[in-house]
Design a protein around this motif. Structure first.
Motif, PDB file in Angstrom:
ATOM      1  N   GLU A 127      83.728 111.673  34.534  1.00 12.26           N
ATOM      2  CA  GLU A 127      82.457 111.800  33.767  1.00 12.26           C
ATOM      3  C   GLU A 127      81.578 112.656  34.446  1.00 12.26           C
ATOM      4  O   GLU A 127      81.543 112.833  35.728  1.00 12.26           O
ATOM      5  N   ILE A 128      80.686 113.464  33.697  1.00  6.23           N
ATOM      6  CA  ILE A 128      79.462 114.348  34.197  1.00  6.23           C
ATOM      7  C   ILE A 128      77.962 113.872  33.730  1.00  6.23           C
ATOM      8  O   ILE A 128      78.096 113.886  32.404  1.00  6.23           O
ATOM      9  N   ASN A 129      77.421 113.747  34.651  1.00  3.97           N
ATOM     10  CA  ASN A 129      75.981 113.273  34.414  1.00  3.97           C
ATOM     11  C   ASN A 129      75.069 114.384  34.665  1.00  3.97           C
ATOM     12  O   ASN A 129      75.075 114.581  35.864  1.00  3.97           O
ATOM     13  N   TYR A 130      74.303 115.149  33.718  1.00  2.00           N
ATOM     14  CA  TYR A 130      73.624 116.179  34.167  1.00  2.00           C
ATOM     15  C   TYR A 130      72.231 115.573  34.113  1.00  2.00           C
ATOM     16  O   TYR A 130      71.905 114.574  33.856  1.00  2.00           O
ATOM     17  N   GLU A 131      71.316 116.583  34.839  1.00  2.00           N
ATOM     18  CA  GLU A 131      69.882 116.305  35.054  1.00  2.00           C
ATOM     19  C   GLU A 131      69.836 115.055  35.952  1.00  2.00           C
ATOM     20  O   GLU A 131      69.107 114.104  35.655  1.00  2.00           O
ATOM     21  N   GLN A 132      70.546 114.948  37.094  1.00  2.00           N
ATOM     22  CA  GLN A 132      70.413 113.560  37.662  1.00  2.00           C
ATOM     23  C   GLN A 132      70.367 114.306  39.374  1.00  2.00           C
ATOM     24  O   GLN A 132      71.293 114.724  40.074  1.00  2.00           O
ATOM     25  N   GLU A 133      69.224 114.774  39.474  1.00  2.00           N
ATOM     26  CA  GLU A 133      68.991 114.940  41.090  1.00  2.00           C
ATOM     27  C   GLU A 133      69.113 113.870  42.076  1.00  2.00           C
ATOM     28  O   GLU A 133      68.412 112.938  42.046  1.00  2.00           O
ATOM     29  N   TRP A 134      69.902 114.290  42.945  1.00  2.00           N
ATOM     30  CA  TRP A 134      70.178 113.309  44.210  1.00  2.00           C
ATOM     31  C   TRP A 134      68.973 113.667  45.208  1.00  2.00           C
ATOM     32  O   TRP A 134      68.670 114.623  45.442  1.00  2.00           O
ATOM     33  N   LEU A 135      68.440 112.379  45.742  1.00  2.79           N
ATOM     34  CA  LEU A 135      67.185 112.640  46.556  1.00  2.79           C
ATOM     35  C   LEU A 135      67.340 111.899  48.051  1.00  2.79           C
ATOM     36  O   LEU A 135      66.836 112.199  49.019  1.00  2.79           O
ATOM     37  N   GLY A 136      68.594 111.385  48.107  1.00  2.54           N
ATOM     38  CA  GLY A 136      68.818 110.509  49.392  1.00  2.54           C
ATOM     39  C   GLY A 136      69.561 109.349  49.224  1.00  2.54           C
ATOM     40  O   GLY A 136      70.393 109.218  48.466  1.00  2.54           O
ATOM     41  N   TRP A 137      69.326 108.436  50.253  1.00  7.20           N
ATOM     42  CA  TRP A 137      69.820 107.239  50.114  1.00  7.20           C
ATOM     43  C   TRP A 137      68.507 106.158  50.260  1.00  7.20           C
ATOM     44  O   TRP A 137      67.740 106.469  50.816  1.00  7.20           O
ATOM     45  N   SER A 138      68.968 105.118  49.620  1.00  4.06           N
ATOM     46  CA  SER A 138      68.039 103.993  49.677  1.00  4.06           C
ATOM     47  C   SER A 138      68.195 103.336  50.764  1.00  4.06           C
ATOM     48  O   SER A 138      68.864 103.359  51.736  1.00  4.06           O
ATOM     49  N   ASP A 139      67.243 102.263  50.893  1.00  5.74           N
ATOM     50  CA  ASP A 139      67.128 101.368  52.202  1.00  5.74           C
ATOM     51  C   ASP A 139      68.419 100.685  52.378  1.00  5.74           C
ATOM     52  O   ASP A 139      68.975 100.268  53.159  1.00  5.74           O
ATOM     53  N   SER A 140      68.978 100.299  51.117  1.00 11.67           N
ATOM     54  CA  SER A 140      70.313  99.563  51.121  1.00 11.67           C
ATOM     55  C   SER A 140      71.676 100.410  51.076  1.00 11.67           C
ATOM     56  O   SER A 140      72.857 100.271  50.957  1.00 11.67           O
ATOM     57  N   HIS A 141      71.486 101.693  51.531  1.00 11.72           N
ATOM     58  CA  HIS A 141      72.079 102.974  51.689  1.00 11.72           C
ATOM     59  C   HIS A 141      73.076 103.270  50.544  1.00 11.72           C
ATOM     60  O   HIS A 141      74.250 103.611  50.331  1.00 11.72           O
ATOM     61  N   THR A 142      72.601 102.935  49.000  1.00 11.40           N
ATOM     62  CA  THR A 142      73.332 103.330  47.969  1.00 11.40           C
ATOM     63  C   THR A 142      72.475 104.870  47.786  1.00 11.40           C
ATOM     64  O   THR A 142      71.699 105.048  48.326  1.00 11.40           O
ATOM     65  N   LEU A 143      73.295 105.729  47.105  1.00  8.04           N
ATOM     66  CA  LEU A 143      72.792 107.215  46.331  1.00  8.04           C
ATOM     67  C   LEU A 143      71.704 106.829  45.723  1.00  8.04           C
ATOM     68  O   LEU A 143      71.429 106.142  44.591  1.00  8.04           O
ATOM     69  N   LEU A 144      70.443 107.648  46.093  1.00  4.84           N
ATOM     70  CA  LEU A 144      69.248 107.450  45.285  1.00  4.84           C
ATOM     71  C   LEU A 144      69.000 108.550  44.490  1.00  4.84           C
ATOM     72  O   LEU A 144      69.073 109.976  45.025  1.00  4.84           O
ATOM     73  N   PHE A 145      68.629 108.617  43.267  1.00  2.00           N
ATOM     74  CA  PHE A 145      68.623 109.753  42.273  1.00  2.00           C
ATOM     75  C   PHE A 145      67.008 109.521  41.967  1.00  2.00           C
ATOM     76  O   PHE A 145      66.528 108.539  42.234  1.00  2.00           O
ATOM     77  N   GLN A 146      66.535 110.585  40.805  1.00  2.00           N
ATOM     78  CA  GLN A 146      65.312 110.583  40.414  1.00  2.00           C
ATOM     79  C   GLN A 146      65.015 109.326  39.658  1.00  2.00           C
ATOM     80  O   GLN A 146      65.966 108.649  38.956  1.00  2.00           O
ATOM     81  N   ASN A 147      63.792 108.979  39.348  1.00  2.00           N
ATOM     82  CA  ASN A 147      63.543 107.620  38.495  1.00  2.00           C
ATOM     83  C   ASN A 147      64.009 106.272  39.294  1.00  2.00           C
ATOM     84  O   ASN A 147      64.254 105.442  38.432  1.00  2.00           O
ATOM     85  N   ASP A 148      64.138 106.305  40.558  1.00  2.00           N
ATOM     86  CA  ASP A 148      64.718 105.157  41.304  1.00  2.00           C
ATOM     87  C   ASP A 148      66.059 104.845  40.975  1.00  2.00           C
ATOM     88  O   ASP A 148      66.273 103.787  41.144  1.00  2.00           O
ATOM     89  N   GLN A 149      66.712 105.552  40.284  1.00  2.00           N
ATOM     90  CA  GLN A 149      68.130 105.440  40.117  1.00  2.00           C
ATOM     91  C   GLN A 149      68.971 105.225  41.302  1.00  2.00           C
ATOM     92  O   GLN A 149      68.998 106.193  42.074  1.00  2.00           O
ATOM     93  N   GLU A 150      69.800 104.059  41.508  1.00  2.00           N
ATOM     94  CA  GLU A 150      70.805 103.987  42.534  1.00  2.00           C
ATOM     95  C   GLU A 150      71.978 103.896  42.003  1.00  2.00           C
ATOM     96  O   GLU A 150      72.348 103.119  40.891  1.00  2.00           O
TER      97      GLU A 150
END
Length: 396
Positions: A127-150
């Motif tokens: 599966e490919i998800n476009y326009e999904q910018e990775w920003l780093g890791w959340s406090d719970s160490h999940t992957l964090l994307f724009q719009n606070d998506q984890e």
């Protein structure tokens, strides 16, 4: 048994080949790409000829990288010959050019290569998800994307590229969140780039855009054949690109670098001298042009560093023709470079590209700190790392 999840961050050459070879009966693979279209730098590389790899024997091929040891298992697992065979299997036959570089057959455009690769991985259930910018890791160490998506994944593969050609999405902004997690990274530096030379104004007016052909270039004990072009700011071309590690090291240490050019690499200095001594011509310019067959730009280069007396000295000119000294004063801007070094330090990853500071997180491609010259070597290293990491996953 349920599948393990793999999140791949970035959709460039390394990610494409990882997704093409990982066992999708075992893993559920999702790629996250921050742009509307993936592999934009891959497509940019296709302008003017889509050089996918080089056809030289693998033992020679491996020596082109600096350093090379960390890449050997990947290149041996998925070599330049393996690449050509696999591309043919998926409908992308290749040809070997006169320079031994490998290209898609003439009728195949870069966008068709990318479309075929995307078709291969999507048919495998990736599966490919476009326009999904990775920003780093959340406090719970999940992957964090724009719009606070984890996003939570069992394994994470980063293929985020280096620090040049920002318009394609390869901007190196990922270094900051990596450093925050204790991953050792290094500042990006230009590689495979133009180099600056303090040319005389009159020389620039006469020679900008002129090629230097049939020469060899030496720096730091390394010698390369190839062609370069005189630019308003300096010199560029595949021969100096290949000397990037040595030129960059000298610039860092001394603030300048010595580049030596051999205008007649197939002739000995004695032969050059004999031809000049035995010439029936009287004018030095005519001897250089007609007997030695030097180009206009080569003659202008010689005139530019000699006095009238030195220019008329056959002994002195014979020496300069074989060892022409050029002082390199700097590099092109980072974003103008074909590729970069820097990024994730090699001592921060294990032999399977897993980050030592972040278990189950892996880095492949140009985001690692290594040099690869032009000629298909950078792309092949990305292809090989992707295929090799998939192979390691499949064996687990």
């Amino acid at each position: 048994m349920s599948k393990q999840s793999i999140a791949v961050i970035g959709l460039g050459p390394a990610a494409l080949f990882f997704a093409a070879f990982v066992d999708t009966s075992k893993y559920q693979v999702t790629i996250y790409e921050k742009k509307k279209q993936g592999a934009r730098k891959f497509l940019v590389a296709g302008k003017g000829g889509f050089n996918l790899t080089h056809s030289e024997p693998l033992d020679e091929f491996i020596t082109r990288y600096t350093p090379q040891e960390f890449l050997i298992p990947a290149l041996q697992h998925f070599s330049n010959a393996d690449l050509r065979s696999w591309l043919k299997e998926i409908g992308l036959p290749t040809i070997i050019g006169s320079s031994r570089r490998v290209y898609p057959e003439d009728h195949i455009k870069p966008i068709e290569v990318l479309s075929t690769l995307l078709d291969v991985i999507q048919k495998r259930g990736v599966e490919i998800n476009y326009e999904q910018e990775w920003l780093g890791w959340s406090d719970s160490h999940t992957l964090l994307f724009q719009n606070d998506q984890e996003v939570q994944a069992d394994k994470v593969v980063f293929a985020l590229g280096g620090g040049s050609w920002k318009v394609t999405g390869s901007d190196g902004s990922w270094r900051e969140p990596f450093e925050a997690q204790g991953v050792n990274t290094l500042p990006f530096q230009a590689s495979n780039c133009a180099y600056t030379v303090d040319w005389d104004k009159s020389f620039i007016q006469q020679n900008t855009g002129e090629p230097l052909k049939n020469c060899t270039y030496s720096a730091g004990g390394q010698t390369q054949k190839g062609e370069t072009v005189i630019t308003e700011k300096g010199i560029e071309g595949n021969a100096v690109y290949a000397l990037s590690p040595d030129l960059r090291a000298a610039l860092e240490k001394d603030g300048s670098a010595r580049l030596e050019i051999d205008f007649k690499p197939t002739w000995s200095k004695k032969k050059v001298m004999d031809v000049m001594q035995n010439s029936r011509l009287t004018k030095m310019t005519d001897i250089l042009k007609k007997d030695l067959r030097l180009s206009k730009v080569q003659i202008n280069l010689l005139k530019g560093i000699t006095s009238k007396e030195e220019f008329l000295s056959k002994k002195h000119m014979a020496h300069l023709i074989k060892i022409y000294p050029l002082t390199v004063t700097g590099q092109a801007l980072l974003d103008e470079a074909i590729s970069t070094v820097g990024g994730v330090a090699l001592d921060a990853v294990k032999d399977n590209f897993e980050l030592k500071a972040l278990p189950k997180h892996y880095c492949i491609g140009e985001m690692l700190d290594y040099d690869a010259p032009t000629g298909g070597y950078l792309l092949q290293s990305c292809f090989s790392m992707g295929a090799y990491l998939a192979h390691r996953f499949n064996k687990e």
